[in-house]
Motif scaffolding. Structure first.
Motif, mmCIF file in Angstrom:
data_model
loop_
_atom_site.group_PDB
_atom_site.id
_atom_site.type_symbol
_atom_site.label_atom_id
_atom_site.label_comp_id
_atom_site.label_asym_id
_atom_site.label_seq_id
_atom_site.Cartn_x
_atom_site.Cartn_y
_atom_site.Cartn_z
ATOM 1 N N MET A 18 57.166 29.245 -13.255
ATOM 2 C CA MET A 18 56.208 29.015 -12.167
ATOM 3 C C MET A 18 55.918 27.517 -12.074
ATOM 4 N N PHE A 19 56.137 26.973 -10.907
ATOM 5 C CA PHE A 19 55.887 25.556 -10.665
ATOM 6 C C PHE A 19 54.654 25.440 -9.760
ATOM 7 N N SER A 20 53.746 24.583 -10.136
ATOM 8 C CA SER A 20 52.506 24.392 -9.360
ATOM 9 C C SER A 20 52.312 22.920 -9.024
ATOM 10 N N ARG A 21 51.585 22.668 -7.993
ATOM 11 C CA ARG A 21 51.310 21.303 -7.559
ATOM 12 C C ARG A 21 49.911 21.250 -6.926
ATOM 13 N N ALA A 22 49.300 20.134 -7.075
ATOM 14 C CA ALA A 22 47.945 19.995 -6.503
ATOM 15 C C ALA A 22 47.990 20.088 -4.978
ATOM 16 N N ARG A 23 46.942 20.640 -4.465
ATOM 17 C CA ARG A 23 46.896 20.864 -3.024
ATOM 18 C C ARG A 23 46.911 19.555 -2.240
ATOM 19 N N ARG A 24 46.283 18.537 -2.835
ATOM 20 C CA ARG A 24 46.180 17.288 -2.113
ATOM 21 C C ARG A 24 47.517 16.568 -1.982
ATOM 22 N N LYS A 25 48.482 16.952 -2.818
ATOM 23 C CA LYS A 25 49.791 16.299 -2.774
ATOM 24 C C LYS A 25 50.758 16.981 -1.830
ATOM 25 N N PHE A 26 50.361 18.083 -1.234
ATOM 26 C CA PHE A 26 51.239 18.752 -0.284
ATOM 27 C C PHE A 26 51.396 17.893 0.950
ATOM 28 N N GLY A 27 52.622 17.706 1.378
ATOM 29 C CA GLY A 27 52.892 16.956 2.591
ATOM 30 C C GLY A 27 52.779 15.475 2.445
ATOM 31 N N ALA A 28 52.575 14.959 1.227
ATOM 32 C CA ALA A 28 52.470 13.515 1.026
ATOM 33 C C ALA A 28 53.840 12.881 1.208
ATOM 34 N N PRO A 29 53.906 11.691 1.776
ATOM 35 C CA PRO A 29 55.214 11.027 1.964
ATOM 36 C C PRO A 29 55.819 10.614 0.618
ATOM 37 N N ILE A 30 57.151 10.664 0.554
ATOM 38 C CA ILE A 30 57.906 10.334 -0.673
ATOM 39 C C ILE A 30 58.699 9.077 -0.409
ATOM 40 N N ARG A 31 58.602 8.140 -1.347
ATOM 41 C CA ARG A 31 59.324 6.890 -1.223
ATOM 42 C C ARG A 31 60.229 6.700 -2.455
ATOM 43 N N PHE A 32 61.494 6.406 -2.198
ATOM 44 C CA PHE A 32 62.454 6.157 -3.281
ATOM 45 C C PHE A 32 62.783 4.672 -3.302
ATOM 46 N N THR A 33 62.695 4.074 -4.482
ATOM 47 C CA THR A 33 62.980 2.646 -4.632
ATOM 48 C C THR A 33 63.906 2.442 -5.829
ATOM 49 N N ASP A 34 64.556 1.304 -5.884
ATOM 50 C CA ASP A 34 65.435 0.905 -6.995
ATOM 51 C C ASP A 34 64.693 -0.046 -7.905
ATOM 52 N N ARG A 35 64.763 0.204 -9.223
ATOM 53 C CA ARG A 35 64.116 -0.655 -10.196
ATOM 54 C C ARG A 35 65.081 -0.936 -11.347
ATOM 55 N N ASN A 36 64.991 -2.112 -11.908
ATOM 56 C CA ASN A 36 65.802 -2.493 -13.049
ATOM 57 C C ASN A 36 65.072 -2.087 -14.326
ATOM 58 N N ALA A 37 65.788 -1.382 -15.203
ATOM 59 C CA ALA A 37 65.138 -0.879 -16.420
ATOM 60 C C ALA A 37 64.717 -1.995 -17.348
ATOM 61 N N SER A 38 65.378 -3.145 -17.297
ATOM 62 C CA SER A 38 65.027 -4.253 -18.193
ATOM 63 C C SER A 38 63.753 -4.962 -17.771
ATOM 64 N N HIS A 39 63.391 -4.817 -16.471
ATOM 65 C CA HIS A 39 62.193 -5.504 -15.982
ATOM 66 C C HIS A 39 60.932 -4.694 -16.207
ATOM 67 N N VAL A 40 61.078 -3.385 -16.201
ATOM 68 C CA VAL A 40 59.906 -2.521 -16.347
ATOM 69 C C VAL A 40 59.937 -1.917 -17.735
ATOM 70 N N LYS A 41 58.852 -2.023 -18.487
ATOM 71 C CA LYS A 41 58.835 -1.555 -19.863
ATOM 72 C C LYS A 41 58.842 -0.035 -19.931
ATOM 73 N N ASP A 42 58.065 0.631 -19.090
ATOM 74 C CA ASP A 42 57.928 2.079 -19.173
ATOM 75 C C ASP A 42 58.866 2.814 -18.220
ATOM 76 N N SER A 43 59.947 2.156 -17.793
ATOM 77 C CA SER A 43 60.866 2.837 -16.867
ATOM 78 C C SER A 43 61.806 3.804 -17.592
ATOM 79 N N TYR A 44 61.948 3.646 -18.921
ATOM 80 C CA TYR A 44 62.829 4.528 -19.692
ATOM 81 C C TYR A 44 62.016 5.678 -20.244
ATOM 82 N N VAL A 45 62.378 6.888 -19.912
ATOM 83 C CA VAL A 45 61.673 8.086 -20.365
ATOM 84 C C VAL A 45 62.568 8.779 -21.379
#
Length: 807
Positions: free
Chosen positions: A173-200
């Motif tokens: 079962m997947f759930s999501r907050a009601r306020r996030k329904f229909g929110a716009p989605i933006r995809f961007t490119d980031r360099n992993a070496s520049h952002v410390k927390d980009s590696y999960v």
């Protein structure tokens, strides 16, 4: 023409007859002549649509009378005569349903069914519709009555074949907050070496759901004759990093204290305390890391893979000046100096070519070349020869004395004592700039002239094929009496040749006759400059001590002298029973005996005879007695006869396309005979350290290695040595851990190979095992001879009974 419905009737009848398989159907082959006589020509009178023909019975009978057995109705003659009707039905079988182009219907019922087939389903439907249309006003409408459904078991089959899920399905079962329904989605490119927390990172963790220990499992195993490989895609429950660990897993102090103070650990230490103490004591007594698998074998050489058996190339020798277009005839190792080997070569010409080119051959040098391991390019010593040397031997008591047998029948002696130091101090020549600029810096090997040659009148008339030094404890005199040689120095030689003579030679100083001219004495005692005077007393006057004529070869002497076959002499002498006994008094029963085996290479015949000399009444010369046994085992020239170095009564003979092993005293034949091979055998030699191993050379340049304890029916290993024919094989023991095998070929190249430990080191009981094998073969041979005698006796008795019965 037939309509479609009529044609369907005929096809239906044909199919009906084929399924029923009535005996009234008789396939026939109608030739063109028969088709013309009865007007049933294919594709003209009969076709696939109009496929039948009615033929009168009288016409068929008339055809049988006219053409008799030629008629196509002859196979069904009885069926035609017994047919009740006047016309017979013949059907054209276009599809060869019954195997032929026509078939005969031999019954009236089948003929009627074919001509008037039953109504098809379409016709029945049309008739029923016409009847319904005609009787519409007459018959009243009847309402259909619904019948209950009766089960015949099909629902059970459907239920068994249906797919049912036995595994509980996993629900997400997947759930999501009601306020996030229909929110716009933006995809961007980031360099992993520049952002410390980009590696999960998904770190690994212990999941208790999958850590249940399986204590018992019910598994059924069934062996099937066929194996099928299959693959499937496994179910990956969740992603888990199972290959990387960033930090060690350690117990905390509380966990360690709890584990060390637990009762379970105390019980474990108490239970293993005694066993641990015993194990520590055993480690002090014996080696705990000893390999028990190696201990099962007797030694390291008793086992080995095929890849461990090899003949490693060590050196190769050839000389473009003396060995060009020559074949190496004999190879001998120096008895005392390490790494010194000598070889002789002969011209590659047939007997007829030698006669035609006799003038040119006299101008060519015949030599014996000495080589050293330290210098594989330059010869160390060259012995000059009057003619081509076929065989030579070092003296067992003095290796500096060499005796050789020439192609013209003379015996030659050399003394190389002046060059012994050169052979011992042989060193390799370093090739430097001075050598490259000036070839004169390389010293030529010394050329040693022969000291003595036998007189042509007293020598053999043909090539000397074998030469032996008599043992240092044995000696004969001119009368043929044998006595002990107390000086223990080899002073006598024995040679053999295809001229049917065995000659004994003595190298000692003999008393000169009283009447000698001054010129002859001068010729005898004046030696050429640079030649040792060791054998000056033999120069130009050396004659054999004894001449023994082989009586059983007299009839073949002329043939032998022309074809120059090789003859081998094998002598075995027992020192313990040596007393003054004449040769003629010895027999095979006495412990001290001399026995001979002669081999005529022309036809591969082996002749075995005890040594017993008698004086010929006509000529007054000593001759040998006739052979006791003759064998024809080899189908071509015999090239090797050698006594085993471990068993003095075991002899190896090689020739043609097979080899044989003989035992003295066994007169029924060889105790072991190989099968014929695709390549011809050219030479052979026993191993010097392993009793059951011997090497055999072939004409294709390969060497077969035989191990009787491993594979007595085929070679255990083989190895390619050269592209030319193998001419000689000679092993040599350099040290207890190093052995060499000298192999020469027909192109003038001498190969020195290092023998691997498996082929050189024998086990402690190998000699006893080989002896036991030979004794079993002797017993089998005797039993086989008895069985043959029994069969021959039985056959004779049966023939005598038949003769008595018929007489």
């Amino acid at each position: 023409m037939f309509t479609f419905k009529e044609h369907s009737k005929f096809v239906y009848c044909a199919i009906l007859l084929s399924f029923i398989g009535h005996p009234e159907i008789f396939p026939l082959v109608f030739t063109t002549k028969t088709q013309e006589i009865f007007n049933c020509r294919v594709d003209e009178d009969v076709t696939e649509e109009n496929c039948f023909k009615l033929i009168k019975k009288e016409d068929i009978i008339q055809d049988l009378k006219t053409r008799a057995a030629i008629s196509d109705f002859y196979p069904v003659k009885r069926v035609v005569l017994e047919y009740p009707g006047e016309e017979l039905l013949v059907v054209f079988d276009a599809n060869f349903q019954y195997g032929q182009n026509f078939y005969l219907v031999a019954s009236e019922e089948a003929k009627e069914n074919f001509l008037k087939p039953p109504d098809t389903a379409e016709e029945k439907e049309e008739k029923s519709e016409e009847e319904k249309e005609g009787t519409l006003d007459v018959h009243a409408y009847k309402r259909s009555v619904r019948k209950p459904w009766v089960s015949l078991g099909s629902e059970k089959e459907v239920e068994e074949e249906s797919v049912k899920g036995y595994v509980t399905k996993i629900k997400y079962m997947f759930s999501r907050a009601r306020r996030k329904f229909g929110a716009p989605i933006r995809f961007t490119d980031r360099n992993a070496s520049h952002v410390k927390d980009s590696y999960v990172e998904c770190t690994s963790y212990q999941d208790t759901t999958f850590s249940i220990k399986l204590l018992e499992r019910d598994v059924g195993v069934q062996m099937v004759p066929k194996v099928k490989e299959a693959s499937t895609q496994t179910k990956w429950t969740y992603p888990k990093n199972a290959a990387t660990q960033y930090s060690p897993r350690q117990l905390s102090n509380e966990e360690m204290e709890e584990s060390l103070s637990s009762e379970k650990l105390k019980e474990f230490l108490t239970s293993v305390h005694l066993r641990m103490e015993i194990a520590l004591q055993q480690n002090e007594i014996m080696n705990a890391f000893f390999d028990d698998w190696k201990a099962l074998a007797e030694d390291e050489t008793s086992s080995g893979d095929k890849s461990d058996v090899y003949l490693k190339a060590y050196q190769s020798f050839t000389d473009p000046q003396y060995l060009k277009d020559r074949s190496i005839s004999c190879v001998r190792w120096h008895p005392t100096i390490y790494g010194i080997i000598a070889e002789s070569a002969t011209q590659q010409h047939s007997d007829e070519e030698r006669i035609n080119l006799s003038d040119k051959l006299l101008l060519q040098d015949s030599v014996i070349i000495f080589w050293s391991f330290s210098d594989p390019i330059h010869p160390q010593l060259i012995l000059q020869c009057p003619h081509d040397i076929y065989c030579f031997q070092f003296s067992p008591s003095d290796p500096n004395i060499i005796a050789g047998g020439c192609f013209n029948g003379q015996v030659v002696l050399w003394d190389i004592s002046k060059h012994e130091e050169r052979l011992q101090n042989a060193k390799s020549i370093t090739v430097g700039p001075s050598y490259m600029e000036d070839d004169e810096s390389v010293t030529e090997p010394p050329l040693v002239r022969y000291c003595a040659t036998s007189s042509t009148e007293g020598s053999h008339k043909t090539v000397i094929t074998d030469i032996h030094w008599l043992p240092d404890h044995f000696e004969v005199n001119r009368t043929g009496t044998t006595f002990e040689n107390r000086a223990e120095i080899c002073i006598q030689l024995v040679t053999c040749s295809p001229d049917c003579l065995i000659l004994f030679w003595d190298i000692r100083v003999t008393k000169l006759p009283g009447k000698l001219s001054f010129e002859k004495e001068k010729n005898i005692f004046d030696m050429p400059p640079g030649v040792p005077d060791t054998f000056k007393h033999l120069a130009l006057s050396w004659k054999p001590l004894i001449k023994v004529l082989l009586a059983f070869f007299q009839s073949l002497a002329a043939d032998f002298c022309f074809n120059l076959p090789r003859t081998y002499l094998i002598m075995a002498i027992n020192k313990s029973q040596l007393k003054n006994k004449p040769l003629c008094s010895m027999s095979s029963s006495s412990k001290f005996s001399i026995y001979l085996i002669f081999l005529a290479l022309q036809d591969g015949e082996i002749i075995y005879s005890d040594w017993k000399i008698k004086i010929d009444s006509d000529s007054g010369k000593p001759v040998s007695k006739k052979p006791s046994h003759k064998y024809i085992i080899h189908d071509e020239a015999v090239n090797t006869v050698q006594i085993s170095p471990f068993f003095k009564d075991i002899v190896l003979s090689v020739g043609g396309w097979n080899f044989a092993i003989w035992k003295e005293g066994v007169t029924d034949g060889p105790i072991l005979e190989s099968s014929c091979t695709a390549q011809r055998y050219t030479t052979g030699h026993w191993s010097l350290t392993r009793p059951g191993v011997f090497f055999i050379g072939r004409d294709d340049g390969n060497i077969d290695i035989w191990d009787l304890l491993k594979k007595p029916h085929e070679p255990s290993h083989f190895q390619n040595i050269s592209k030319s024919m193998i001419t000689c094989i000679s092993p040599w023991i350099a040290s207890p851990k190093q052995q060499f095998l000298a192999v020469s070929d027909d192109s003038g190249v001498l190969h020195v190979l290092e023998i691997c430990p498996i082929l050189s080191q024998s086990s402690s009981n190998e000699q006893a095992n080989v002896l036991d094998y030979f004794e079993r073969e002797v017993k089998y041979l005797k039993n086989y001879e008895k069985y043959q005698e029994f069969q021959a006796k039985e056959r004779t008795e049966k023939e005598s009974l038949k003769c008595t019965y018929f007489c």
